[in-house]
Design a protein around this motif. Structure first.
Motif, PDB file in Angstrom:
ATOM      1  N   GLY A  30       0.841  -1.190   0.000  1.00 16.23           N
ATOM      2  CA  GLY A  30       0.000   0.000   0.000  1.00 16.23           C
ATOM      3  C   GLY A  30       0.875   1.238   0.000  1.00 16.23           C
ATOM      4  O   GLY A  30       1.881   1.286   0.714  1.00 16.23           O
ATOM      5  N   ILE A  31       0.506   2.227  -0.818  1.00 18.09           N
ATOM      6  CA  ILE A  31       1.279   3.467  -0.926  1.00 18.09           C
ATOM      7  C   ILE A  31       0.331   4.652  -0.803  1.00 18.09           C
ATOM      8  O   ILE A  31      -0.689   4.713  -1.478  1.00 18.09           O
ATOM      9  N   ASP A  32       0.685   5.583   0.058  1.00 17.59           N
ATOM     10  CA  ASP A  32      -0.061   6.832   0.225  1.00 17.59           C
ATOM     11  C   ASP A  32       0.832   7.972  -0.250  1.00 17.59           C
ATOM     12  O   ASP A  32       1.843   8.280   0.388  1.00 17.59           O
ATOM     13  N   VAL A  33       0.463   8.581  -1.371  1.00 14.46           N
ATOM     14  CA  VAL A  33       1.222   9.701  -1.918  1.00 14.46           C
ATOM     15  C   VAL A  33       0.473  10.991  -1.593  1.00 14.46           C
ATOM     16  O   VAL A  33      -0.583  11.275  -2.156  1.00 14.46           O
ATOM     17  N   GLY A  34       1.021  11.756  -0.669  1.00 14.38           N
ATOM     18  CA  GLY A  34       0.418  13.027  -0.287  1.00 14.38           C
ATOM     19  C   GLY A  34       1.354  14.181  -0.577  1.00 14.38           C
ATOM     20  O   GLY A  34       2.518  13.968  -0.947  1.00 14.38           O
ATOM     21  N   GLY A  87      -2.742   5.307  -3.154  1.00 13.46           N
ATOM     22  CA  GLY A  87      -3.723   6.340  -2.843  1.00 13.46           C
ATOM     23  C   GLY A  87      -3.122   7.710  -3.060  1.00 13.46           C
ATOM     24  O   GLY A  87      -1.989   7.978  -2.654  1.00 13.46           O
ATOM     25  N   CYS A  88      -3.869   8.586  -3.713  1.00 15.56           N
ATOM     26  CA  CYS A  88      -3.388   9.952  -3.957  1.00 15.56           C
ATOM     27  C   CYS A  88      -4.582  10.851  -4.215  1.00 15.56           C
ATOM     28  O   CYS A  88      -5.686  10.369  -4.496  1.00 15.56           O
ATOM     29  N   PRO A  89      -4.403  12.161  -4.142  1.00 14.74           N
ATOM     30  CA  PRO A  89      -5.499  13.070  -4.475  1.00 14.74           C
ATOM     31  C   PRO A  89      -5.888  12.924  -5.941  1.00 14.74           C
ATOM     32  O   PRO A  89      -5.092  12.482  -6.778  1.00 14.74           O
ATOM     33  N   LEU A 107      -8.227   6.664  12.753  1.00 13.68           N
ATOM     34  CA  LEU A 107      -6.932   6.208  12.249  1.00 13.68           C
ATOM     35  C   LEU A 107      -5.944   7.337  12.005  1.00 13.68           C
ATOM     36  O   LEU A 107      -4.757   7.095  11.789  1.00 13.68           O
ATOM     37  N   GLY A 108      -6.417   8.576  12.002  1.00 14.13           N
ATOM     38  CA  GLY A 108      -5.533   9.710  11.806  1.00 14.13           C
ATOM     39  C   GLY A 108      -4.807   9.641  10.484  1.00 14.13           C
ATOM     40  O   GLY A 108      -5.375   9.301   9.446  1.00 14.13           O
ATOM     41  N   GLU A 109      -3.515   9.925  10.512  1.00 14.09           N
ATOM     42  CA  GLU A 109      -2.717   9.976   9.283  1.00 14.09           C
ATOM     43  C   GLU A 109      -2.484   8.597   8.673  1.00 14.09           C
ATOM     44  O   GLU A 109      -1.974   8.475   7.564  1.00 14.09           O
ATOM     45  N   GLU A 110      -2.904   7.539   9.380  1.00 10.73           N
ATOM     46  CA  GLU A 110      -2.750   6.178   8.862  1.00 10.73           C
ATOM     47  C   GLU A 110      -3.897   5.754   7.958  1.00 10.73           C
ATOM     48  O   GLU A 110      -3.827   4.696   7.319  1.00 10.73           O
ATOM     49  N   ALA A 111      -4.975   6.538   7.886  1.00  9.48           N
ATOM     50  CA  ALA A 111      -6.207   6.073   7.248  1.00  9.48           C
ATOM     51  C   ALA A 111      -6.009   5.704   5.781  1.00  9.48           C
ATOM     52  O   ALA A 111      -6.470   4.652   5.327  1.00  9.48           O
ATOM     53  N   VAL A 112      -5.343   6.559   5.014  1.00 11.66           N
ATOM     54  CA  VAL A 112      -5.170   6.291   3.580  1.00 11.66           C
ATOM     55  C   VAL A 112      -4.327   5.034   3.378  1.00 11.66           C
ATOM     56  O   VAL A 112      -4.672   4.149   2.577  1.00 11.66           O
ATOM     57  N   VAL A 115      -6.156   4.790  -6.567  1.00  6.52           N
ATOM     58  CA  VAL A 115      -7.456   5.098  -5.971  1.00  6.52           C
ATOM     59  C   VAL A 115      -7.367   6.432  -5.252  1.00  6.52           C
ATOM     60  O   VAL A 115      -6.341   6.761  -4.641  1.00  6.52           O
ATOM     61  N   ASN A 116      -8.435   7.195  -5.309  1.00  2.00           N
ATOM     62  CA  ASN A 116      -8.495   8.472  -4.606  1.00  2.00           C
ATOM     63  C   ASN A 116      -8.211   8.290  -3.117  1.00  2.00           C
ATOM     64  O   ASN A 116      -8.709   7.350  -2.486  1.00  2.00           O
ATOM     65  N   ASP A 117      -7.416   9.185  -2.556  1.00  2.00           N
ATOM     66  CA  ASP A 117      -6.985   9.017  -1.163  1.00  2.00           C
ATOM     67  C   ASP A 117      -8.137   9.102  -0.169  1.00  2.00           C
ATOM     68  O   ASP A 117      -8.168   8.350   0.818  1.00  2.00           O
ATOM     69  N   ALA A 118      -9.108   9.989  -0.407  1.00  2.00           N
ATOM     70  CA  ALA A 118     -10.246  10.076   0.509  1.00  2.00           C
ATOM     71  C   ALA A 118     -11.070   8.792   0.484  1.00  2.00           C
ATOM     72  O   ALA A 118     -11.576   8.340   1.530  1.00  2.00           O
ATOM     73  N   ASN A 119     -11.203   8.177  -0.691  1.00  2.00           N
ATOM     74  CA  ASN A 119     -11.922   6.911  -0.783  1.00  2.00           C
ATOM     75  C   ASN A 119     -11.207   5.824   0.009  1.00  2.00           C
ATOM     76  O   ASN A 119     -11.837   5.038   0.737  1.00  2.00           O
TER      77      ASN A 119
END
Length: 413
Positions: A98-102, A161-163, A382-387, A202-206
């Protein structure tokens, strides 16, 4: 003879063999799903739960064990007579990333098919081009896979996940104005080539909404939305445990909701007139808006949204007023969402949403003034871990299907 007295076609034996293969695969899938839902579980209990015969259960379970999809986990305790062997899914049948790109951080985790995190790392996102951002994300992913003690080929699937909204036909991200160059075509293909796995974007908010459903504030909630407020503004919608993406994946892009009067800080021109740099509501509610509001109320010096909220916690004016104004604007967001979706719960997350201790009180008060539709509003669990956790959960669901399909194809081969 077939119904109506028509003789069977010459290839009927092949059809019969194919039907046996389909039935065998179906039985194995039913059993694997039941083992996932009720592990540890015995063969006898599987037969009772599924309605399959004991010989069928034994044959299918043996095939699943040989394929590495289930494994014995011990003996049933407290049972009269011969102790029964218990089974559970084998989480080592595959692994996911899993990757969260913010805008500020890139976070990566690797997990097994139970969703258990084996390794993770976070890195500041200092990239100013899409190529650098992609290189940072893929390099970090390789590092985390190695940290978990895995070969890259053990990873079945990756979710990023990203915007923005991923346009599959064009293979590009749309509306990700806060990530420079991230909308360049070919992103998914480049990520798959760099990582050596299949990739979903996938969209990060989703993803954050799914993360909250699986292990956060939205756990078990039939209909809720996750509103993320930070560098941007977005929303994920979860109904009965499933995302509602809309016709083109843009459901929840509430940052584009119009405002009246229209903001004046607009750049560029399109065929129908001026084009906003970003959504009107996003400009009014995101982190930049908090800073602009604080300055307009009299705060001076170098300012960040965090500094404004920290000052508000010390009851310093005008920071406290700026935060109240932000809460009131967010109440308008919730009122708009409630009128369209009627969610049971609104989960507040993101960098700004993380300040729920300051926002929820004035938000609730304003919401009672605005509308009789008042969903419960809660802070993210989950805070910053959610995405990131949502990306892992989504990747696990896909990987489980992939490893089973690979097993089925191997049988047919």
């Amino acid at each position: 003879m077939t119904p109506g007295g028509i003789p069977p076609e010459p290839d009927a034996p092949a059809v019969a063999h194919w039907n046996r293969g389909v039935l065998r695969s179906h039985n194995e899938r039913v059993l694997l799903d039941r083992v996932r839902a009720a592990a540890p579980i015995s063969r006898a209990q599987l037969a009772r739960d599924t309605g399959l015969s004991k010989p069928t259960v034994s044959t299918a379970l043996d095939a699943l064990e040989r394929a590495g999809l289930v494994r014995p986990v011990g003996l049933e305790t407290g049972a009269r007579g011969r102790a029964a062997l218990l089974y559970e899914p084998d989480p080592t049948a595959g692994y996911v990333v899993g990757i969260d790109v913010g805008r500020s951080w890139i976070r990566v985790a690797v997990a097994d098919l139970d969703g258990r995190l084996l390794a993770r790392q976070d890195r500041h996102n200092r990239a100013r081009t899409s190529a650098t951002m992609l290189a940072t994300a893929t390099d970090l992913a390789r590092t985390v896979v190695a940290d978990a003690g895995l070969e890259p080929t053990a990873v079945v699937h990756t979710v990023i996940g990203c915007p923005g909204v991923y346009d599959r036909a064009a293979d590009r991200i749309r509306y990700a104005v806060n990530l420079p160059g991230w909308g360049r075509p070919g992103l998914r293909g480049r990520m798959e080539a760099a990582l050596g796995t299949t990739v979903d974007i996938v969209n990060d908010a989703n993803l954050a909404a799914l993360g909250e459903y699986h292990g956060g504030a939205g756990a078990g909630c039939p209909l809720f939305v996750y509103v993320t407020v930070g560098t941007g503004l977005g929303m994920g919608i979860v109904a009965d445990g499933r995302l509602f993406p809309g016709a083109g994946g843009a459901a929840g892009e509430i940052g584009f909701l119009p405002l009246s009067p229209r903001p004046s800080d607009r750049v560029g021109h399109g065929a129908s007139g001026p084009v906003p740099r970003r959504g009107m509501l996003e400009d009014a509610v995101s982190a930049d808006a908090v800073v602009r509001g604080a300055r307009a109320l009299g705060m001076t010096g170098p300012l960040t949204a965090k500094a404004v909220f920290d000052a508000a916690r010390r009851a310093e004016e005008p920071a406290a007023s700026a935060v109240r104004h932000e809460a009131q604007r967010l109440a308008h967001v919730v009122a708009s969402v409630a009128a369209v979706l009627d969610p049971e719960l609104v989960v507040l997350g993101g960098g700004i949403g993380a300040n729920a201790d300051l926002l929820l009180g004035p938000m609730t008060a304003e919401l009672h003034e605005l509308t009789p539709l008042r969903p419960r509003v809660a802070a993210s669990g989950l805070g910053e871990e959610a995405v990131l956790l949502g990306a892992v959960a989504t990747a696990v669901a896909t990987a489980r299907d992939r490893v089973f399909t690979h097993h089925t194809m191997g049988q047919q081969g």
